[in-house]
Design a protein around this motif. Structure first.
Motif, PDB file in Angstrom:
ATOM      1  N   ASN B 173      -9.682  48.484 -78.711  1.00  0.00           N
ATOM      2  CA  ASN B 173     -11.001  48.449 -79.044  1.00  0.00           C
ATOM      3  C   ASN B 173     -11.602  50.004 -78.562  1.00  0.00           C
ATOM      4  O   ASN B 173     -12.119  50.309 -77.612  1.00  0.00           O
TER       5      ASN B 173
ATOM      6  N   ASN D  40     -32.586  39.406 -88.110  1.00  0.00           N
ATOM      7  CA  ASN D  40     -31.348  39.949 -88.719  1.00  0.00           C
ATOM      8  C   ASN D  40     -31.335  41.284 -89.794  1.00  0.00           C
ATOM      9  O   ASN D  40     -32.339  41.172 -90.430  1.00  0.00           O
ATOM     10  N   ARG D  49     -27.061  51.058 -80.902  1.00  0.00           N
ATOM     11  CA  ARG D  49     -25.894  52.147 -80.954  1.00  0.00           C
ATOM     12  C   ARG D  49     -26.553  53.630 -80.847  1.00  0.00           C
ATOM     13  O   ARG D  49     -25.935  54.385 -80.533  1.00  0.00           O
ATOM     14  N   MET D  84     -23.440  49.264 -71.498  1.00  0.00           N
ATOM     15  CA  MET D  84     -23.796  48.166 -72.513  1.00  0.00           C
ATOM     16  C   MET D  84     -22.808  47.085 -72.812  1.00  0.00           C
ATOM     17  O   MET D  84     -21.506  47.329 -72.543  1.00  0.00           O
ATOM     18  N   MET D  90     -16.418  42.264 -77.235  1.00  0.00           N
ATOM     19  CA  MET D  90     -15.567  43.408 -76.935  1.00  0.00           C
ATOM     20  C   MET D  90     -14.677  43.576 -75.879  1.00  0.00           C
ATOM     21  O   MET D  90     -14.697  44.809 -75.193  1.00  0.00           O
ATOM     22  N   GLU D 164     -27.208  40.725 -77.839  1.00  0.00           N
ATOM     23  CA  GLU D 164     -26.843  39.229 -78.137  1.00  0.00           C
ATOM     24  C   GLU D 164     -25.935  38.583 -77.289  1.00  0.00           C
ATOM     25  O   GLU D 164     -24.809  38.162 -77.852  1.00  0.00           O
ATOM     26  N   LEU D 167     -24.651  35.012 -78.519  1.00  0.00           N
ATOM     27  CA  LEU D 167     -24.281  34.835 -79.994  1.00  0.00           C
ATOM     28  C   LEU D 167     -22.891  34.090 -79.856  1.00  0.00           C
ATOM     29  O   LEU D 167     -21.846  34.221 -79.247  1.00  0.00           O
ATOM     30  N   GLY D 168     -23.018  33.120 -80.579  1.00  0.00           N
ATOM     31  CA  GLY D 168     -21.815  32.252 -80.977  1.00  0.00           C
ATOM     32  C   GLY D 168     -21.421  31.244 -79.566  1.00  0.00           C
ATOM     33  O   GLY D 168     -20.104  30.812 -79.478  1.00  0.00           O
ATOM     34  N   LEU D 169     -22.352  30.900 -78.715  1.00  0.00           N
ATOM     35  CA  LEU D 169     -21.917  30.216 -77.462  1.00  0.00           C
ATOM     36  C   LEU D 169     -22.630  28.951 -77.516  1.00  0.00           C
ATOM     37  O   LEU D 169     -23.745  28.898 -78.188  1.00  0.00           O
ATOM     38  N   VAL D 174     -24.940  29.053 -73.204  1.00  0.00           N
ATOM     39  CA  VAL D 174     -26.216  30.135 -73.344  1.00  0.00           C
ATOM     40  C   VAL D 174     -26.726  29.971 -71.985  1.00  0.00           C
ATOM     41  O   VAL D 174     -27.261  30.949 -71.402  1.00  0.00           O
ATOM     42  N   ILE D 175     -27.331  28.912 -71.750  1.00  0.00           N
ATOM     43  CA  ILE D 175     -28.135  28.634 -70.310  1.00  0.00           C
ATOM     44  C   ILE D 175     -27.260  29.425 -68.994  1.00  0.00           C
ATOM     45  O   ILE D 175     -28.155  30.127 -68.527  1.00  0.00           O
ATOM     46  N   GLN D 196     -31.544  36.847 -79.977  1.00  0.00           N
ATOM     47  CA  GLN D 196     -32.089  36.084 -80.904  1.00  0.00           C
ATOM     48  C   GLN D 196     -32.854  34.981 -80.354  1.00  0.00           C
ATOM     49  O   GLN D 196     -33.649  34.270 -80.923  1.00  0.00           O
ATOM     50  N   ASN D 197     -32.346  34.402 -79.324  1.00  0.00           N
ATOM     51  CA  ASN D 197     -33.001  33.349 -78.484  1.00  0.00           C
ATOM     52  C   ASN D 197     -34.382  33.415 -77.988  1.00  0.00           C
ATOM     53  O   ASN D 197     -34.586  34.011 -76.904  1.00  0.00           O
ATOM     54  N   VAL D 198     -35.219  33.433 -78.943  1.00  0.00           N
ATOM     55  CA  VAL D 198     -36.828  33.895 -78.576  1.00  0.00           C
ATOM     56  C   VAL D 198     -37.107  33.278 -77.387  1.00  0.00           C
ATOM     57  O   VAL D 198     -37.771  33.904 -76.387  1.00  0.00           O
ATOM     58  N   LEU D 200     -35.966  31.532 -74.601  1.00  0.00           N
ATOM     59  CA  LEU D 200     -35.216  31.770 -73.413  1.00  0.00           C
ATOM     60  C   LEU D 200     -35.557  33.408 -72.838  1.00  0.00           C
ATOM     61  O   LEU D 200     -35.930  33.655 -71.814  1.00  0.00           O
TER      62      LEU D 200
ATOM     63  N   ASN E  37     -26.418  31.592 -85.333  1.00  0.00           N
ATOM     64  CA  ASN E  37     -25.306  32.415 -85.487  1.00  0.00           C
ATOM     65  C   ASN E  37     -24.046  31.675 -85.082  1.00  0.00           C
ATOM     66  O   ASN E  37     -24.128  30.950 -84.002  1.00  0.00           O
TER      67      ASN E  37
END
Lengths: 414, 285, 320, 238, 252
Positions: B173, D40, D49, D84, D90, D164, D167-169, D174-175, D196-198, D200, E37
């Motif tokens: 990556n 989004n 970035r 980051m 990644m 994020e 994301l996807g958890l 998430v907690i 996104q999780n406002v 929290l 998501n």
């Protein structure tokens, strides 16, 4: 739009006009292509150097004497790179004839390129001396302007059988192994026929790919057939590798005779592996062809003179590609002198009648079905021998040209 | 007959190791930067000539000179990367294919001009060892050993040094590696440099066994494709294994069918594997 | 996708060029134009798979070789005339491509490129061993074969005009393909194969057909070239280097449009011709070609025509 | 007041010819948790970035500890301690967990404290300790997120940026992630969070910015925004 | 009933993306799909449009089972879609992009017909002025419109809209919603994934919520929006947030 078109056309014409396009009226223009790049580069370069030496010598005397005109014509060359590829051969030969006004042509190196060039030579009725092209197949295709300097492929390896039956009539088992290429295949197919006709037993007849680097298992296969002699080969790289590995595997045979590789001076880089290997050659510096033993009228320098002149010009002893190049020039010169004219038909007639012996050997052309094929010249066989701790090439065949006796059998060296 | 088989296996292994080494550089570059290096063969040929001239003029044994070739290769490769690849490293394959091919044209063009295509050979005789009726020349055994050594070295480098890990990270990556503080440009250049260096190394070793010209690299390049596809992309060990398979095929198949069919067989295998399992026969994925 | 006016100037221009040798009687010009025509045809047909569909066929020369061999075989052993033999050669190449395409066109990007190299080398190695078509020795014409065409001189003119016809047909076909629904599908595949499939393009079939089309014309070119050369050998018929030259030409002129391929071939042929005969460069032409190729890839990836046509909308219509 | 750890002034950037960000101003004070919210496509990821240097900045300025870093390469910024944890984790899938952690400490700054940081990271995520030799790509999404955070900590960050992280958890995970963030906050790590999780994130954050159409449309403390109807609207509809 | 999805399951290397999802779509309705998501919404679209093979289950379209059909054949039957991450055919012009849809989709238009059709659709989505521009040069909202136009040009019976509103400003959102409503008026069935709750509540006849690959709720928009499982998935557990919030307060 029209403007764009006219610009494009203009550019095209301009592009086509690029390149020199003059030809002297008082000179003999000889045209050819050589392989400055690509796989034939080194052989072609040798051939070219031989040719260049001839031209230099001729021009130092003022050129070739043409009787009907009554003066000498210096020789100039026109040549281009054919990249060892067929693509441009016809274009370049057409250019040589029609734009550069070549009077005579020399072939490119290799039979494949020569075959393509021959069509052009034939079409325009220009005499082409074919050197570096040993294939027989060009010469039964109806060409009447192509004359071969090399001994054709069909007679390349046949003498190996003659040698064997002379020194060791009991040795009958022959393995023929060859590179899967145009030249080697046609040589070995003829050799096989000849061997069978002469009562030899061909115990193995197999090709290997031109890219082969490792012969170990192939040699094991050969060993299993217990041959008395191994003949074949192909070009330099495979021949050299094969020889090296024969030695490493200590193969016990009586005679090894390979195409091309043994005749190249670099073969000695193999050291002891090269010892006692024999091979056919179009010509060798030590070949003792002389005015005395000549079967026909002598023309040109002696072997020694040629060798020395070449060595002086380029710093090393010439191989047969160089001799072939020189001989092509020499034969053409002789034909023009005999004809007393530079007209194609007169020169052609002179070539048809020609039977001379030069440092390179006898020259005589077929005028029948195989018109233009070389019938006078024959191969000499060389053998790598040891002399004063150094490896040297000796000519061992034909007997009238030999410089040393054949050392037999091959496995003596182990 | 048994000894013929044994001989074929032994020489197949030795040759296979060399083939493997020749392919590793291609595989590394392919795996790390997704570039198929069409100048691979040209660099192999350069390695051959480097070894030859060192032996001839510096009287350096090729088995010592090979380390110099390796060092030279890294530098040469990195320079090549910056000149020809850096700008287009993220462009479509066609660009990188053509860029590396143009490098090959330049090397072979200059090489033909300078060296001609006269065959050369390094005259090095170190005797031989006889195993069960098969004679194995010492030079061959040495090239086999050296091939293993260089492969192990590459492993050590990739898995145990910071630079090596950086290269691996970049291959997985690129953005993440950059975020970790890796200078990805230098890492890519280094990877290309090492790939080229290994190609030259393989060339230097091959030159001790086989005669060569400036064009000789082409054959190894094509074989390297077969090997990479056999062994799987990106894995150095896969390349070595692929090389072994190829070496054995070449030697064993010859015992049964005409030698001239070997290249056909090799390329048929290449196409077949690509169709059936493009990631490589030995690849995990 | 406008109607486009490219053919209205391109074909007349081409015909003018084709007529030059005939009118002037210059055989040197004829040989030069022959090579240009040959390169143009190869580049334009490669462009169908490379430029329209986006698949990098690296071993494309295999179809030229196949066509050459099929035609040569028919001419030498069955006495077939050049024209039907040439068409047979084209069909043979196209069939081979279609069959092959069904298998290898599943591969994308570099894998496809490598596979096509593999195919070319495999076919070359195989032909090298097939004795009924001459094996490594290849096949030779007897010079008398040209008698059917009124002697060698006429035969060469005949092959010249045949090549010209093939070129014109190829250009028109390539252009019509580009301007057809089929071509639209191909270009959708090039831009984003997955999106194209979702939009309903039968990508698998389309790719195979495009591959076959881009093989058909090189097959015919091979037939004409080897007819004129008088002999055929595996080494010449399946020369990988020439394959890469084809790509070079397409890149040089500009990927994906007919004018680009034509221009690329033209410029490349002249450039190479110039480098080959120029006393200053003739020893180094290969290295110089390499440098030029690299410069194009790095600094002008859209090619000559791509570079020009981006300048204005009008040119876009003229240079498709 | 201390100088901000990270400061973005009037930043503009985008992809190709398309401009995404239109003059962003933002500050991350030391020891604080700062959050960026937004729908989004609002430009959150583009902003990150640009801050990390993956995307070149067209206009404006990014300063880090008072130093202008607008034109530094990402790896250079990383070596200064701007770290980051990217969206989608990644991680390096073919490397072991241990190697991934080591890669986190790639910069010279971080290598010095490799041992201590490793101990610290593993004490935060004991589950990773059991899997040091496992290939990272074979772990579950939650574990990979833990690894990504641990890897970020290995870099000895002077500011830690989360893109994020939930994301996807699964909710439980998430907690866990947020608990970790909470813990880091208590230890005084400077952080920038995009989430996104406002609820929290607002519950945790010191200060937040709301992005829309590439501009900051609202900003305030966590409490202020928590009570704002506008935020709810942007995420849930009225 | 135009589309029937039964027990569809899809896993990616151990990760369950869809788990036994079953639902139906009536002809002419708008079914909204919501979920956080990673909930599997796009995966569901991929399963319907045939991008990959599903592990288990059955998809029926207009009474015909299409589970094993390749995507291009499904497109031909009348399923069109847009992509969340837009996939413009960059080097083709806007009109050519749309023509691809018209030529190869359900409409199966000839090139000439496709051109007219494309211009018509471009006007419908408001892109007519950009028809000659290369698709790669459009901005994101324009690319979303292009996706929509391409799908529409194929004369579909069912259109799958994947977050066509994301990243649009309120003005653009409302104009896009008008477009969506107009599509429905043409009698085309719509299945749409959306994050913007107020928008989806506004246009959908029914809403279905996916959480971690499972269907957790289906029904009228308001009902689904108030479903506690949906609320939790969207906002996180409010209790937990509150607890953390309080902790912070206490310390502060």
């Amino acid at each position: 739009m029209r403007r764009l078109m006219s610009v494009l056309v203009g550019v095209l014409f301009l592009a086509m006009a690029i390149g020199p396009a003059w030809a002297g009226m008082d000179k003999l223009v000889i045209g050819f292509t050589m392989s400055q790049t690509g796989k034939f580069n080194s052989e072609s370069k040798e051939q070219f150097q031989g040719l260049k030496l001839w031209a230099k010598q001729v021009n130092s005397e003022g050129g070739i004497f043409v009787r009907t005109v009554g003066r000498r014509f210096p020789v100039v060359f026109k040549y281009y790179d054919d990249e060892s590829s067929k693509d441009r051969v016809q274009q370049l030969y057409t250019r040589l004839i029609s734009q550069d006004k070549a009077d005579f042509l020399i072939s490119p190196y290799s039979s494949g390129l020569t075959a393509s060039a021959a069509i052009i030579a034939e079409q325009y009725g220009k005499v082409m001396m074919a050197t570096g092209a040993a294939s027989d197949s060009i010469f039964n295709k109806g060409y009447t302007h192509v004359f071969q300097i090399y001994t054709p492929a069909s007679r390349y390896l046949t003498d190996a059988m003659d040698i064997l039956s002379k020194v060791d009539p009991k040795a009958k088992r022959i393995a023929i192994v060859y590179e899967n290429s145009k030249f080697a295949k046609s040589v070995c197919t003829s050799a096989k026929k000849y061997a069978e006709k002469k009562g030899f037993k061909v115990v193995l007849f197999e090709a290997y790919d031109p890219g082969t680097t490792d012969f170990t298992s192939f040699i094991n296969k050969i060993k299993a057939t217990h041959p008395d002699a191994i003949i074949g080969g192909g070009h330099f790289a495979d021949g050299e590798t094969f020889t090296k590995q024969l030695y490493e595997q200590k193969v016990k045979v009586k005679l090894v005779s390979l195409l091309v590789a043994p005749a190249v001076p670099e073969f000695s880089e193999l050291g002891k592996a090269a010892l006692y290997v024999t091979g056919p050659s179009q010509w060798e510096p030590l070949a003792k062809f002389s005015k005395k033993t000549a079967k026909s009228k002598w023309f040109g320098p002696s072997s020694k003179e040629f060798t020395q002149a070449y060595k002086k010009a380029y710093g090393y002893v010439p191989g047969y590609h160089a001799a072939g190049g020189y001989a092509a020039g020499l034969v053409l010169q002789k034909a023009i002198e005999e004809a007393g004219s530079i007209k194609t038909n007169d020169v052609k007639k002179a070539l048809e009648k020609m039977d001379i012996t030069t440092f390179y050997g006898r020259i005589k052309f077929d005028t029948g079905k195989y018109y233009g094929r070389q019938v006078g010249h024959s191969m000499v066989y060389l053998q790598w021998q040891e002399k004063g701790g150094k490896l040297v090439k000796e000519v061992v065949w034909p007997l009238e040209a030999k410089s040393a006796d054949l050392i037999y059998p091959f496995y003596k060296k182990y | 007959m048994l000894s013929a088989w044994l001989g074929a296996v032994l020489s197949g292994i030795l040759l296979g190791l060399l083939y493997g080494l020749a392919a590793i550089g291609l595989n590394l570059i392919w795996g790390v930067m997704n570039v198929i290096n069409l100048s691979h063969g040209a660099f192999i040929a350069l390695g051959m000539f480097s070894s030859y001239f060192m032996a001839k003029y510096l009287h350096l044994s090729p088995f010592i000179g090979v380390f110099l070739v390796l060092a030279m290769g890294v530098i040469l490769g990195m320079v090549t990367y910056f000149v020809s690849l850096h700008k287009i490293i993220s462009a479509p394959e066609l660009s990188t294919l053509l860029a590396t091919y143009s490098v090959s044209l330049v090397i072979i063009g200059l090489g033909t001009f300078i060296f001609t295509t006269n065959p050369r050979a390094i005259d090095i005789a170190l005797g031989s060892v006889s195993v069960g009726g098969t004679v194995l020349p010492t030079t061959r055994i040495l090239t086999g050993i050296f091939s293993v050594i260089f492969t192990l070295w590459l492993y050590y480098f990739l898995y145990k040094t910071w630079s090596g890990k950086a290269i691996r990270a970049v291959s997985m990556n690129r953005d993440a590696a950059e975020l970790m503080g890796v200078n990805t440009t230098m890492a890519l250049a280094l990877a290309f440099g090492i790939g080229v260096a290994l190609a030259m190394t393989a060339g230097a070793l091959a030159a001790t066994i086989f005669p060569f010209t400036i064009l000789s690299g082409g054959g190894y390049e094509l074989k390297s494709f077969v090997i990479c596809v056999l062994g799987g992309l990106g894995s150095p060990l896969g390349a070595l294994l692929g090389g072994l398979i190829l070496g054995l095929i070449e030697n064993l198949v010859t015992l049964k069918i005409a030698t001239s069919y070997v290249p056909f067989l090799e390329f048929a295998i290449l196409v077949f594997i690509l169709i059936v399992k493009p990631t490589g026969l030995l690849a995990r994925r | 996708m406008g109607k486009g006016k490219t053919l209205f100037w391109l074909i007349p221009l081409l015909l003018v060029i084709v007529a030059i040798p005939g009118v002037s009687g210059s055989v040197t010009a004829r040989e030069g134009v022959f090579l240009i025509l040959m390169y143009v045809t190869l580049a334009v047909s490669l462009n169908i798979i490379l430029g329209y569909t986006g698949y990098v066929s690296f071993g494309h020369i295999v179809f030229y070789g196949i066509g050459g061999y099929v035609a040569f075989y028919l001419m030498i052993f069955h006495g077939v005339h050049l024209i039907p033999a040439m068409i047979a050669g084209g069909i043979g190449a196209a069939l081979a491509a279609f069959a092959l395409g069904e298998a290898v066109l599943r591969l994308r990007g570099a894998f496809f490129a490598i596979a096509t190299i593999g195919v070319n080398e495999a076919v070359k190695a195989l032909v090298n061993n097939l004795n009924f078509i001459g094996g490594a020795e290849g096949l030779f014409f007897n010079f008398s074969i040209y008698k059917t065409y009124g002697g060698a001189a006429r035969a060469i003119w005949f092959s010249y005009y045949t090549m010209a016809t093939v070129t014109v047909v190829t250009i028109v076909a390539a252009y019509l393909i580009k301007k057809s629904k089929f071509g639209l599908g191909l270009m959708a595949i090039r831009e984003d194969e997955d999106a194209a499939i979702i939009l309903g393009v039968n990508a698998k079939r389309y790719k195979s057909l495009a591959y076959a089309a881009s093989a058909f014309f090189p097959g015919m070119v091979g037939a004409v070239f080897f007819f004129k050369a008088g002999n055929i050998e595996p080494h010449d018929a399946f020369h990988l280097m020439k394959s890469i030259e084809m790509i070079f030409m397409v890149m040089l002129g500009g990927y994906g449009n007919v004018t680009g391929a034509v221009t690329g071939a033209l410029v490349y042929e002249r450039l190479k011709g110039f480098l080959l005969v120029n006393p200053l460069f003739k020893n180094l032409h290969m290295a110089i070609s390499g440098v030029i190729l690299l410069l194009i890839v790095l600094f002008m990836p859209q090619g000559i025509i791509g570079f020009i046509r981006d300048k204005s909308k009008k040119l876009r219509e003229l240079l498709e | 007041m201390d100088q901000p750890t990270l400061k973005v002034e009037n930043l503009e950037t985008g992809y190709g010819e398309v401009q995404i960000l239109w003059g962003i101003d933002l500050e991350v004070p030391p020891g604080n948790l700062t959050t960026i919210l937004g729908a989004n496509g609002a430009g959150k990821t583009t902003l990150l970035r640009a801050i990390t240097g993956i995307l070149p900045v067209w206009k404006g300025k990014v300063t880090f500890h008072g130093e202008d870093i607008t034109h530094l390469s990402p790896h250079h910024r990383a070596s200064l301690g701007l770290v980051m944890i990217p969206e989608g984790r990644m991680i390096f899938p073919e490397m072991t967990v241990l190697e991934n952690l080591e890669m986190g400490a790639f910069t010279k700054r971080a290598r010095a404290g490799l041992k201590e940081n490793m101990e610290y990271a593993l004490s935060l995520f004991p589950r990773l300790k059991e899997r040091l030799e496992q290939k990272a790509g074979t772990m579950s999404g939650g574990e990979q997120q833990m690894l990504a955070i641990a890897r970020g900590l290995m870099a000895d960050p002077r500011v830690l940026i989360f893109d994020e992280p939930s994301l996807g958890l699964a909710p439980k995970l998430v907690i866990e992630v947020f608990e970790t963030i909470q813990k880091l906050k208590e230890e005084g790590v400077t952080m920038l969070l995009v989430e996104q999780n406002v609820h929290l994130s607002l519950a945790l954050t010191d200060y937040a910015y709301v992005l829309a159409e590439g501009k900051v449309v609202m900003e305030g403390t966590g409490e202020e925004l928590e009570e704002s109807e506008e935020v709810k609207k942007a995420y849930l509809g009225a | 009933m135009i589309l029937q999805v039964e027990d569809v399951t899809k896993t990616f290397g151990g990760l369950v993306a869809l788990s036994d999802v079953t639902f139906q779509v009536e002809e002419g309705e708008i079914l909204g799909i919501i979920g956080p998501n990673g909930a599997g919404k796009t995966t569901l679209f991929n399963a319907i449009s045939g991008v990959f093979k599903i592990d288990k289950g059955k998809v029926t379209f207009k009474g015909k089972e299409i589970t094993r059909l390749p995507p291009n054949q499904r497109a031909r039957l009348g399923i069109a879609r847009t992509h969340q991450i837009v996939k413009p055919l960059n080097d083709l012009t806007v009109v050519e992009n749309v023509m691809v849809g018209a030529c190869f989709g359900q409409g199966n238009a000839s090139l000439a017909e496709a051109r007219d059709k494309a211009m018509e659709v471009l006007e419908f989505v408001g892109l007519q002025e950009k028809w000659e521009v290369l698709a790669g040069k459009l901005n994101v909202p324009e690319k979303k419109r292009l996706e929509m136009a391409r799908a529409l040009a194929s004369d579909p019976h069912l259109i799958l809209l994947d977050e066509v509103l994301a990243g649009l400003n309120p003005m653009e959102v409302s104009s896009m919603l008008e477009v969506i409503k107009a599509i429905r008026e043409k009698g085309i069935t719509i299945l749409m994934i959306e994050h913007l709750m107020h928008a989806i509540m506004n246009v959908s006849d029914r809403v279905m919520a996916l959480v971690y690959g499972r269907k957790v709720s289906e029904g009228p928009p308001q009902e689904v929006a108030n479903n506690p499982q949906v609320v939790e998935a969207y906002l996180g557990d409010p209790d937990l947030a509150l607890k953390l919030f309080k902790d912070k307060r206490r310390r502060g």
